[in-house]
Write an enzyme that holds these catalytic residues in place. Structure first.
Site, mmCIF file in Angstrom:
data_model
loop_
_atom_site.group_PDB
_atom_site.id
_atom_site.type_symbol
_atom_site.label_atom_id
_atom_site.label_comp_id
_atom_site.label_asym_id
_atom_site.label_seq_id
_atom_site.Cartn_x
_atom_site.Cartn_y
_atom_site.Cartn_z
ATOM 1 N N GLU A 223 0.882 -1.172 0.000
ATOM 2 C CA GLU A 223 0.000 0.000 0.000
ATOM 3 C C GLU A 223 0.915 1.215 0.000
ATOM 4 O O GLU A 223 1.455 1.588 1.044
ATOM 5 C CB GLU A 223 -0.904 -0.020 1.241
ATOM 6 C CG GLU A 223 -1.876 -1.186 1.285
ATOM 7 C CD GLU A 223 -3.068 -1.006 0.349
ATOM 8 O OE1 GLU A 223 -3.311 0.133 -0.113
ATOM 9 O OE2 GLU A 223 -3.751 -2.002 0.073
ATOM 10 N N CYS A 257 -1.978 9.510 2.639
ATOM 11 C CA CYS A 257 -1.581 8.877 1.365
ATOM 12 C C CYS A 257 -2.508 9.260 0.235
ATOM 13 O O CYS A 257 -2.077 9.409 -0.900
ATOM 14 C CB CYS A 257 -1.547 7.366 1.528
ATOM 15 S SG CYS A 257 -3.107 6.679 2.117
HETATM 16 P P1 NAD Z 1 8.270 4.619 4.877
HETATM 17 O O1 NAD Z 1 8.267 3.807 3.638
HETATM 18 O O2 NAD Z 1 9.426 5.511 5.137
HETATM 19 O O3 NAD Z 1 8.134 3.684 6.182
HETATM 20 C C1 NAD Z 1 7.176 2.658 6.311
HETATM 21 C C2 NAD Z 1 7.735 1.549 7.177
HETATM 22 O O4 NAD Z 1 8.918 1.036 6.578
HETATM 23 C C3 NAD Z 1 8.116 1.986 8.591
HETATM 24 O O5 NAD Z 1 7.669 1.000 9.493
HETATM 25 C C4 NAD Z 1 9.628 2.075 8.554
HETATM 26 O O6 NAD Z 1 10.229 1.767 9.782
HETATM 27 C C5 NAD Z 1 10.003 1.033 7.524
HETATM 28 N N1 NAD Z 1 11.236 1.360 6.806
HETATM 29 C C6 NAD Z 1 11.714 2.592 6.503
HETATM 30 N N2 NAD Z 1 12.866 2.501 5.806
HETATM 31 C C7 NAD Z 1 13.124 1.176 5.674
HETATM 32 C C8 NAD Z 1 14.174 0.429 5.066
HETATM 33 N N3 NAD Z 1 15.179 1.023 4.437
HETATM 34 N N4 NAD Z 1 14.101 -0.918 5.124
HETATM 35 C C9 NAD Z 1 13.078 -1.543 5.719
HETATM 36 N N5 NAD Z 1 12.058 -0.882 6.331
HETATM 37 C C10 NAD Z 1 12.090 0.451 6.303
HETATM 38 O O7 NAD Z 1 6.885 5.435 4.837
HETATM 39 P P2 NAD Z 1 6.398 6.562 5.819
HETATM 40 O O8 NAD Z 1 7.254 7.763 5.647
HETATM 41 O O9 NAD Z 1 6.199 5.999 7.188
HETATM 42 O O10 NAD Z 1 4.937 6.861 5.226
HETATM 43 C C11 NAD Z 1 4.722 7.743 4.186
HETATM 44 C C12 NAD Z 1 4.482 7.022 2.869
HETATM 45 O O11 NAD Z 1 3.505 6.016 3.040
HETATM 46 C C13 NAD Z 1 3.927 7.951 1.806
HETATM 47 O O12 NAD Z 1 4.497 7.635 0.567
HETATM 48 C C14 NAD Z 1 2.447 7.617 1.802
HETATM 49 O O13 NAD Z 1 1.769 7.943 0.617
HETATM 50 C C15 NAD Z 1 2.480 6.154 2.064
HETATM 51 N N6 NAD Z 1 1.221 5.694 2.627
HETATM 52 C C16 NAD Z 1 0.428 4.865 1.895
HETATM 53 C C17 NAD Z 1 -0.793 4.457 2.411
HETATM 54 C C18 NAD Z 1 -1.705 3.547 1.644
HETATM 55 O O14 NAD Z 1 -2.627 3.003 2.258
HETATM 56 N N7 NAD Z 1 -1.517 3.334 0.359
HETATM 57 C C19 NAD Z 1 -1.183 4.883 3.667
HETATM 58 C C20 NAD Z 1 -0.343 5.721 4.383
HETATM 59 C C21 NAD Z 1 0.864 6.111 3.864
#
Ligand code: NAD
Length: 481
Positions: A223, A257
């Site tokens: 997602e 998002c």
């Molecule tokens: P992110 O991808 O930075 O982090 C998400 C998760 O991944 C966290 O738990 C984090 O600890 C982990 N993570 C971060 N870097 C990592 C790595 N290098 N290796 C493994 N795991 C890692 O996202 P965010 O900043 O928390 O959220 C924002 C993003 O999420 C935006 O792009 C937003 O559009 C998207 N989002 C999508 C939805 C949806 O339902 N489609 C909902 C909310 C947010």
């Protein structure tokens, strides 16, 4: 990365992940044999905990980024409860055998689908709706009969600690556990051979997750995010559109998002739409006239890094020739960014290139729907498409010509609140679907079963040796069945 107020919850220590995983693997075999009853018991316990901890949830979100309590009710607690009620209502039906029609060629046999749990699942949550986006997939995972490890985002430590407490109070860790930590912990988790990974977050990290999943051929739901456009044509009810756009952009201070990321408006209605939006911002967030910064209804940017990112985008847009038509005030101490409208942003400015994820709304104009369509389609597939129009032909045109994960006509955001509508992205905005039955299926293996009668069956007429009689029968099969 400090929260605005020190977290009242202590962070738990990272457990031995291998051992935790093995415990869940062993328990998942027992869960596999359960029917809907025990799953419903777990879901109800979770629902009760949410009800009893409403204030704690509000406080945790306020601590992390000053999310208004009412907004937490509407966008974290209510959708979690809606998902829960919908799941409990349909659980028996979803878990029962689903018969399918039998074609003539297989006459005598019966076919059905039966959903079985995938096993042990990893749920990785982002920070922007840190409670709901951990709980919602958990509901689907439990409904489908799985064990789950949740990895909340480290950027919202108060909510992460609260989720850990929830898991301790409601579940046996052999069934549901929360593992707090940053990307190093996430990387360790991703090495384990999970049966499914449900990831919500950015496209960049989504790729890392998918690569890790490939190692074990683990299925994934991704997602993700991206730039979700709003298109307002010349027939739209502008007052209504302005309210819904400002609301959709304003909740969570734009850190959503499916927030309207940028606005394409027919050139004939740009000015009146802007005037309506200005009025709405004043009514929603500046009723006292003391400025939006004093409003109790507007959240803050989650941390310094993201504050600088969004404030940097605002500066970059202006340097590329955009004008600030509304808002523009930022306050680093509070991580506050005012709802801001940018007119005529250059196509190569960051606000038009990256997902904004903050309260900036760039506006560009169009003359024809084809122009608007081409502009949206020149970017990766959006998670959401918003269309404001009173013209059915225009609605049809835009829905048919712009691929997107989901869409709403004359509304923003609420497509994700409809439990019968599967939620997810397309291409860069994600893989797979969540919510309701779609979420249940994401955590299930739909086992296809064919039950044949014993003794004589039609298909035996085609067994070897391939005599002229068999060949005649095959000719008949190809012709008629
Ligand atoms: P992110 O991808 O930075 O982090 C998400 C998760 O991944 C966290 O738990 C984090 O600890 C982990 N993570 C971060 N870097 C990592 C790595 N290098 N290796 C493994 N795991 C890692 O996202 P965010 O900043 O928390 O959220 C924002 C993003 O999420 C935006 O792009 C937003 O559009 C998207 N989002 C999508 C939805 C949806 O339902 N489609 C909902 C909310 C947010």
């Amino acid at each position: 990365m400090e929260p605005l107020v020190a977290s009242p919850y202590s962070s738990s220590e990272t457990p031995d992940l291998q051992q935790l995983f093995k415990r869940q693997q062993a328990r998942s075999e027992a869960l596999r044999r359960e029917d809907a009853g025990p799953r419903a018991v777990r879901l109800r316990k979770l629902g009760e905990w949410i009800e009893q901890n409403r204030t704690a949830i509000q406080e945790a979100l306020y601590t992390d980024f000053r999310k208004p309590a009412t907004e937490t009710d509407v966008t974290e607690i209510w959708p979690s409860q809606t998902e829960l009620k919908h799941t409990l209502k349909h659980l028996k039906q979803w878990t029962s055998i689903q018969p399918v029609d039998t074609p003539l060629a297989l006459m005598g046999a019966r076919g059905w689908k039966q959903a079985e749990p995938k096993g042990v699942c990893l749920i990785m949550a982002p920070w922007n709706y840190p409670f709901y986006l951990a709980i919602d997939p958990l509901i689907s995972a439990l409904a489908a009969g799985n064990c789950a490890i949740i990895k909340p985002s480290e950027m919202t430590p108060s909510v992460a600690a609260l989720l850990s407490r929830m898991a301790r109070e409601v579940f046996d860790p052999a069934e549901v556990a929360v593992v707090e930590g940053d990307k190093e912990v996430a990387t360790k988790l991703l090495k384990l051979p999970f049966d499914h990974i449900f990831f919500t977050g950015s496209p960049q990290v989504g790729k890392i997750v998918m690569r890790a999943a490939a190692e074990h051929l683990t299925s994934v739901t991704l997602e993700l995010g991206g730039k979700s456009p709003v298109i307002v044509d010349e027939t739209a009810d502008l007052r209504d559109a302005a309210e819904k756009i400002v609301w959709g952009k304003g909740i969570n201070a734009g850190q959503t998002c499916v927030a309207p990321d940028y606005l394409l408006v027919h050139e004939a209605v740009q000015e009146p739409l802007l005037a309506e939006m200005q009025a709405v911002v004043q009514r929603f967030y500046n009723a006292t006239g003391q400025g939006v910064a004093t409003s109790d209804s507007f959240a803050r940017i989650v941390n310094q890094h993201h504050f600088e990112r969004v404030a940097g985008m605002l500066e970059d847009a202006q340097q590329h020739g955009a004008t600030v038509a509304m808002g523009g005030h930022v306050d680093a101490r509070q991580r506050f960014i005012e709802p801001t409208v940018l007119l005529n942003p250059a196509a190569d400015s960051r606000v038009m290139q990256e997902e904004i994820f903050g309260p900036l709304l760039p506006i560009r104009t169009f003359r024809t729907l084809m122009q608007a369509t081409d502009e949206v389609n020149s970017r990766p597939r959006p998670l959401a498409l918003y269309v404001f129009t009173q013209n059915k032909e225009n609605q049809r045109y835009l829905l048919r010509n712009i691929p997107a994960g989901g869409a709403a006509v004359n509304e923003t955001i609420l497509q994700l609140a409809h439990p019968e509508l599967p939620f997810g992205g397309a291409g860069n905005s994600g893989i797979g679907r969540a919510h309701g039955y779609a979420g249940f299926l994401a955590f299930s293996n739909e086992k296809s079963v064919l039950k044949q009668r014993t003794g004589l069956t039609g298909i035996k007429s085609f067994y070897p040796p391939y005599t002229p009689k068999v060949q005649r029968m095959v000719g008949w099969l190809l012709r008629w069945l």
